[in-house]
Design a protein around this motif. Structure first.
Motif, PDB file in Angstrom:
ATOM      1  N   LEU A  55       0.841  -1.214   0.000  1.00  0.00           N
ATOM      2  CA  LEU A  55       0.000   0.000   0.000  1.00  0.00           C
ATOM      3  C   LEU A  55       0.866   1.251   0.000  1.00  0.00           C
ATOM      4  O   LEU A  55       0.579   2.227  -0.710  1.00  0.00           O
ATOM      5  N   LEU A  56       1.960   1.218   0.745  1.00  0.00           N
ATOM      6  CA  LEU A  56       2.871   2.376   0.764  1.00  0.00           C
ATOM      7  C   LEU A  56       3.525   2.583  -0.588  1.00  0.00           C
ATOM      8  O   LEU A  56       3.638   3.719  -1.075  1.00  0.00           O
ATOM      9  N   LEU A  57       3.926   1.504  -1.220  1.00  0.00           N
ATOM     10  CA  LEU A  57       4.528   1.627  -2.558  1.00  0.00           C
ATOM     11  C   LEU A  57       3.528   2.174  -3.560  1.00  0.00           C
ATOM     12  O   LEU A  57       3.861   2.966  -4.444  1.00  0.00           O
ATOM     13  N   LEU A  58       2.252   1.752  -3.420  1.00  0.00           N
ATOM     14  CA  LEU A  58       1.224   2.244  -4.340  1.00  0.00           C
ATOM     15  C   LEU A  58       1.009   3.748  -4.174  1.00  0.00           C
ATOM     16  O   LEU A  58       0.878   4.485  -5.151  1.00  0.00           O
ATOM     17  N   LEU A  59       0.991   4.196  -2.934  1.00  0.00           N
ATOM     18  CA  LEU A  59       0.814   5.626  -2.696  1.00  0.00           C
ATOM     19  C   LEU A  59       2.001   6.433  -3.228  1.00  0.00           C
ATOM     20  O   LEU A  59       1.845   7.492  -3.823  1.00  0.00           O
ATOM     21  N   LEU A  60       3.210   5.913  -3.025  1.00  0.00           N
ATOM     22  CA  LEU A  60       4.395   6.618  -3.540  1.00  0.00           C
ATOM     23  C   LEU A  60       4.385   6.657  -5.068  1.00  0.00           C
ATOM     24  O   LEU A  60       4.750   7.656  -5.691  1.00  0.00           O
ATOM     25  N   ALA A  61       3.954   5.538  -5.673  1.00  0.00           N
ATOM     26  CA  ALA A  61       3.917   5.503  -7.132  1.00  0.00           C
ATOM     27  C   ALA A  61       2.908   6.491  -7.679  1.00  0.00           C
ATOM     28  O   ALA A  61       3.153   7.195  -8.656  1.00  0.00           O
ATOM     29  N   SER A  62       1.737   6.593  -7.038  1.00  0.00           N
ATOM     30  CA  SER A  62       0.731   7.542  -7.498  1.00  0.00           C
ATOM     31  C   SER A  62       1.206   8.973  -7.302  1.00  0.00           C
ATOM     32  O   SER A  62       0.973   9.841  -8.139  1.00  0.00           O
ATOM     33  N   GLY A  63       1.891   9.246  -6.185  1.00  0.00           N
ATOM     34  CA  GLY A  63       2.409  10.594  -5.966  1.00  0.00           C
ATOM     35  C   GLY A  63       3.487  10.948  -6.959  1.00  0.00           C
ATOM     36  O   GLY A  63       3.578  12.059  -7.438  1.00  0.00           O
ATOM     37  N   ALA A  64       4.344   9.984  -7.280  1.00  0.00           N
ATOM     38  CA  ALA A  64       5.417  10.271  -8.239  1.00  0.00           C
ATOM     39  C   ALA A  64       4.866  10.527  -9.616  1.00  0.00           C
ATOM     40  O   ALA A  64       5.378  11.329 -10.376  1.00  0.00           O
ATOM     41  N   ALA A  65       3.745   9.848  -9.973  1.00  0.00           N
ATOM     42  CA  ALA A  65       3.183  10.065 -11.304  1.00  0.00           C
ATOM     43  C   ALA A  65       2.570  11.443 -11.427  1.00  0.00           C
ATOM     44  O   ALA A  65       2.528  12.013 -12.501  1.00  0.00           O
ATOM     45  N   ALA A  66       2.032  12.020 -10.339  1.00  0.00           N
ATOM     46  CA  ALA A  66       1.397  13.325 -10.396  1.00  0.00           C
ATOM     47  C   ALA A  66       2.406  14.464 -10.398  1.00  0.00           C
ATOM     48  O   ALA A  66       2.051  15.581 -10.698  1.00  0.00           O
ATOM     49  N   CYS A  67       3.647  14.218 -10.058  1.00  0.00           N
ATOM     50  CA  CYS A  67       4.665  15.277  -9.998  1.00  0.00           C
ATOM     51  C   CYS A  67       5.315  15.440 -11.362  1.00  0.00           C
ATOM     52  O   CYS A  67       5.730  14.448 -11.985  1.00  0.00           O
ATOM     53  N   PRO A  68       5.429  16.665 -11.872  1.00  0.00           N
ATOM     54  CA  PRO A  68       6.096  16.860 -13.157  1.00  0.00           C
ATOM     55  C   PRO A  68       7.538  16.372 -13.115  1.00  0.00           C
ATOM     56  O   PRO A  68       8.202  16.427 -12.069  1.00  0.00           O
ATOM     57  N   LEU A  69       8.010  15.907 -14.247  1.00  0.00           N
ATOM     58  CA  LEU A  69       9.317  15.260 -14.305  1.00  0.00           C
ATOM     59  C   LEU A  69      10.459  16.161 -13.831  1.00  0.00           C
ATOM     60  O   LEU A  69      11.276  15.732 -13.016  1.00  0.00           O
ATOM     61  N   PRO A  70      10.551  17.434 -14.251  1.00  0.00           N
ATOM     62  CA  PRO A  70      11.707  18.220 -13.799  1.00  0.00           C
ATOM     63  C   PRO A  70      11.538  18.820 -12.418  1.00  0.00           C
ATOM     64  O   PRO A  70      12.435  19.503 -11.921  1.00  0.00           O
ATOM     65  N   CYS A  71      10.398  18.637 -11.760  1.00  0.00           N
ATOM     66  CA  CYS A  71      10.113  19.297 -10.495  1.00  0.00           C
ATOM     67  C   CYS A  71      10.306  18.336  -9.327  1.00  0.00           C
ATOM     68  O   CYS A  71      10.496  17.133  -9.492  1.00  0.00           O
ATOM     69  N   VAL A  72      10.231  18.919  -8.149  1.00  0.00           N
ATOM     70  CA  VAL A  72      10.313  18.160  -6.908  1.00  0.00           C
ATOM     71  C   VAL A  72       9.037  18.417  -6.133  1.00  0.00           C
ATOM     72  O   VAL A  72       8.652  19.575  -5.907  1.00  0.00           O
ATOM     73  N   CYS A  73       8.362  17.361  -5.721  1.00  0.00           N
ATOM     74  CA  CYS A  73       7.096  17.491  -5.005  1.00  0.00           C
ATOM     75  C   CYS A  73       7.284  17.020  -3.566  1.00  0.00           C
ATOM     76  O   CYS A  73       7.903  15.975  -3.314  1.00  0.00           O
TER      77      CYS A  73
END
Length: 636
Positions: free
Chosen positions: A5-23
């Motif tokens: 579940l933690l990996l899924l949340l991290l994966a979803s958060g990483a997908a929403a962040c633009p590639l050159p940015c830091v979220c």
């Protein structure tokens, strides 16, 4: 189950962040950091739930509505130090929760009415370091009640929306430094009860209008928010208009006076109050009396001196203040212009110059000469016509008014700036007092009148506008039939003409230059030919003269083989004809003077021949029975 579940949340958060940015997802707020990423536009895949968005130090050039659509939770938006030149209408329309907007260090030139629409809860607006020259009056309307900090420093502003700024009750800080502001409207800050800092440094303010806001810093205990006022770096004119500010006594500031010359460079707060003086107005020159024809333009002038510069007003003959209207216009420099004068405009006008030190007045008399109008209509045969073609001469030319057998009016010899008006003598039975010419052009609707004596039937119009269409009418003014009658006016005819276009100066200049160049070239060829011919004649004449020069030999001796030397026959010396002295450029011995090159060469050759063939020469002389002179000629 927890690690997946933690990996899924991290994966979803990483997908929403633009590639050159830091979220960064800190508690319930999401921060998207895209500074120093070389972005050319706002990333389209920014998470719409972002609370803080930092896009500083990139190369973004424009902002539009799609960039921040549906970002209703955004609180802090930083767009500093980009290359933004344009903000589209309602680009921030969905940012209803926005509290802070940083647009400093960009290239904005103007802000339109809809550029900042949307953030109704905005508290901090930073627009410093742009190239703003204009801000629309309604640009800040959406957040007037909530804005606390407004920074417009380091721009090119001459005017700001004072009405909007004055209606910001929560405003704490207002930075207007390093602009081109040269005047503050009276009472501009009267409603800013919470204002604690006002920076007007390095503008073009020569004076400050009295405002109750400035007195708040004098007594910090009595004021709810003591004001920190900065206005150094302005060309302050220290006269009586700033005496109210001097009495506030702020010894901690370092403002200086720029004028008058007696106070230039001195600290504002160190100048005694008695030296803040003014000079009352003095009217230097004005129009004393002016005569104009009815319908013409009248210009009344009045110039006044004083410190500060006086404000000019005009009072008309009816004792009312003359303001700007469709007929009259009063200029700030003291000039009053009446476009089309009438009989009601005649009378005395008063010029009034006022400043804080006093006022001065001057009277100007205006006389309007009434033009003759139509008769009273009781005279039979009288055909009164209009004396004004302000509506245009077209109606008259198209048949309005009966011309019967009246002679036509012609305009001939038309140039770019002139034209000759000609007309016939008219009917002998109708006496003519004078003629009146009325005309106007397509470039200017102003009607021009010209009065011509009755004995003339030609008139040259001058100072016309090149390349313009003109309407012209000619009227005959007849004397009144009785003492109480008005002068009768008859329309003789109308004409239309067009002036020639102006000749461009460059064409005329080019023709002159080409003509001058051709003249110089032909003259140069003729002079060169004459010089060549003269040199040829001189060379030819000198060559012929050198061939006829006699060669004279001296000390001629003969050589024998031991016998007695024959005594040469002596001749009396002949004096040569006087010759003009010439400079010798070749030294050939004692030749008895300066000769030409050919003669000197001949003499040298003769002396050498005498030493070798002396006997032969002597024998030749005796055998021929000639003289030494003839021999010299034969040798040559």
């Amino acid at each position: 189950m927890a690690p997946p579940l933690l990996l899924l949340l991290l994966a979803s958060g990483a997908a929403a962040c633009p590639l050159p940015c830091v979220c960064q997802n800190l508690s319930e707020s999401l921060s998207t950091l895209c500074a120093h990423r070389g972005l050319l536009f706002v990333p389209p895949n920014v998470d719409r739930r972002t609370v803080e968005l930092r896009l500083a130090d990139n190369f973004i050039q424009a902002l539009g509505p799609p960039d921040f659509r549906n970002m209703t939770g955004l609180v802090d938006l930083t767009l500093s130090r980009n290359a933004i030149t344009r903000i589209g209408a309602r680009a921030f329309g969905d940012l209803e929760s926005l509290r802070s907007l940083h647009l400093d260090g960009n290239r904005l030139v103007e802000l339109g009415t809809g550029s900042l629409r949307g953030p109704v809860n905005l508290q901090h607006l930073i627009l410093s370091g742009n190239q703003l020259g204009r801000i629309a009056p309604g640009a800040f309307d959406d957040f007037l009640d909530s804005l606390e900090d407004l920074d417009l420093s380091y721009n090119n502003l001459r005017q700001v929306p004072w009405a909007g700024i004055g209606a910001m009750p929560a405003l704490h800080t207002l930075n207007l430094d390093h602009n081109l502001i040269d005047a503050l409207p009276p009472g501009a800050f009267a409603q800013l009860g919470q204002l604690s800092r006002l920076d007007l440094t390095s503008n073009r303010l020569a004076t400050l209008a009295p405002d109750p806001l400035f007195s708040r810093g004098r007594n910090a205990e009595a004021s709810p928010a003591p004001l920190v006022l900065s206005f150094s770096g302005n060309p302050l004119h220290c006269n009586c208009e700033l005496l109210w500010l001097r009495r506030l006594a702020r010894p901690d500031d370092l403002e200086t006076c720029a004028s008058p010359p007696s106070l230039a460079g001195r600290y504002f707060w160190a100048v005694p109050e008695g030296e803040f003086s003014c000079e009352p107005p003095l009217i230097a020159r004005h129009t004393q009396r002016l005569w104009v024809l009815e319908g013409q333009r009248a210009t009344l002038r009045c110039r006044a001196l004083g410190d500060p510069a006086p404000t000019m007003h005009w009072v008309g003959p009816d004792d009312r203040l003359v303001g700007n209207s469709s007929r009259a216009r009063a200029f700030p420099n003291g000039t009053l212009e009446i476009g089309v004068t009438g009989s009601a405009d005649a009378g005395g006008y008063t010029c009034i110059a006022t400043n804080p030190a006093g006022e001065a007045t001057a009277r100007v008399e205006l006389r309007v000469l009434a033009l003759p109008h139509g008769g009273n209509g009781s005279t039979e045969g009288a055909r009164p016509g209009p004396s004004d073609i302000a509506a245009s001469a077209r109606t008259a030319a198209e048949g309005e008014g009966t011309l019967e057998s009246e002679p036509a009016v012609q305009v001939t010899e038309v140039t770019a700036t002139s034209g000759l008006v000609s007309w016939g003598p008219g009917r002998p039975a109708d006496p003519v007092w004078m003629f009146q010419i009325q005309y106007n052009s397509s470039e200017d609707d102003t009607l021009v009148y010209r009065i011509v004596p009755a004995s003339s039937h030609h008139f040259l119009l001058k100072h016309l506008v090149p390349g313009a269409d003109y309407d012209l009418c000619l009227l005959a003014l007849s004397p009144a039939a009785g003492p109480s009658d008005l002068t009768a006016t008859r329309l003789l005819g109308c004409a239309r003409f067009s002036t020639l276009p102006a000749i461009p100066l460059c064409h005329a200049l080019q023709a002159h230059v080409l003509g001058g160049t051709l003249t110089v070239a032909v003259g140069g060829v003729l002079v060169a030919a004459l010089l060549v011919f003269t040199v040829a004649l001189l060379v030819r004449g000198r060559g012929a003269g050198n061939g006829r020069l006699p060669l004279k030999l001296s000390h001629v001796q003969s050589q024998t083989n031991g016998g007695p030397s024959p005594t040469p026959k002596t001749h009396p010396p002949r004096s040569p004809p006087p010759r003009p002295q010439r400079s010798c450029s070749l030294d050939l011995g004692d030749t008895g003077g300066c000769y030409g090159y050919a003669r000197r060469l001949g003499g040298a050759w003769a002396r050498r021949s005498h030493s070798v063939h002396g006997g032969l020469l002597g024998a030749g002389c005796r055998g021929m029975g000639g003289s030494a002179e003839r021999l010299e000629e034969s040798v040559v």
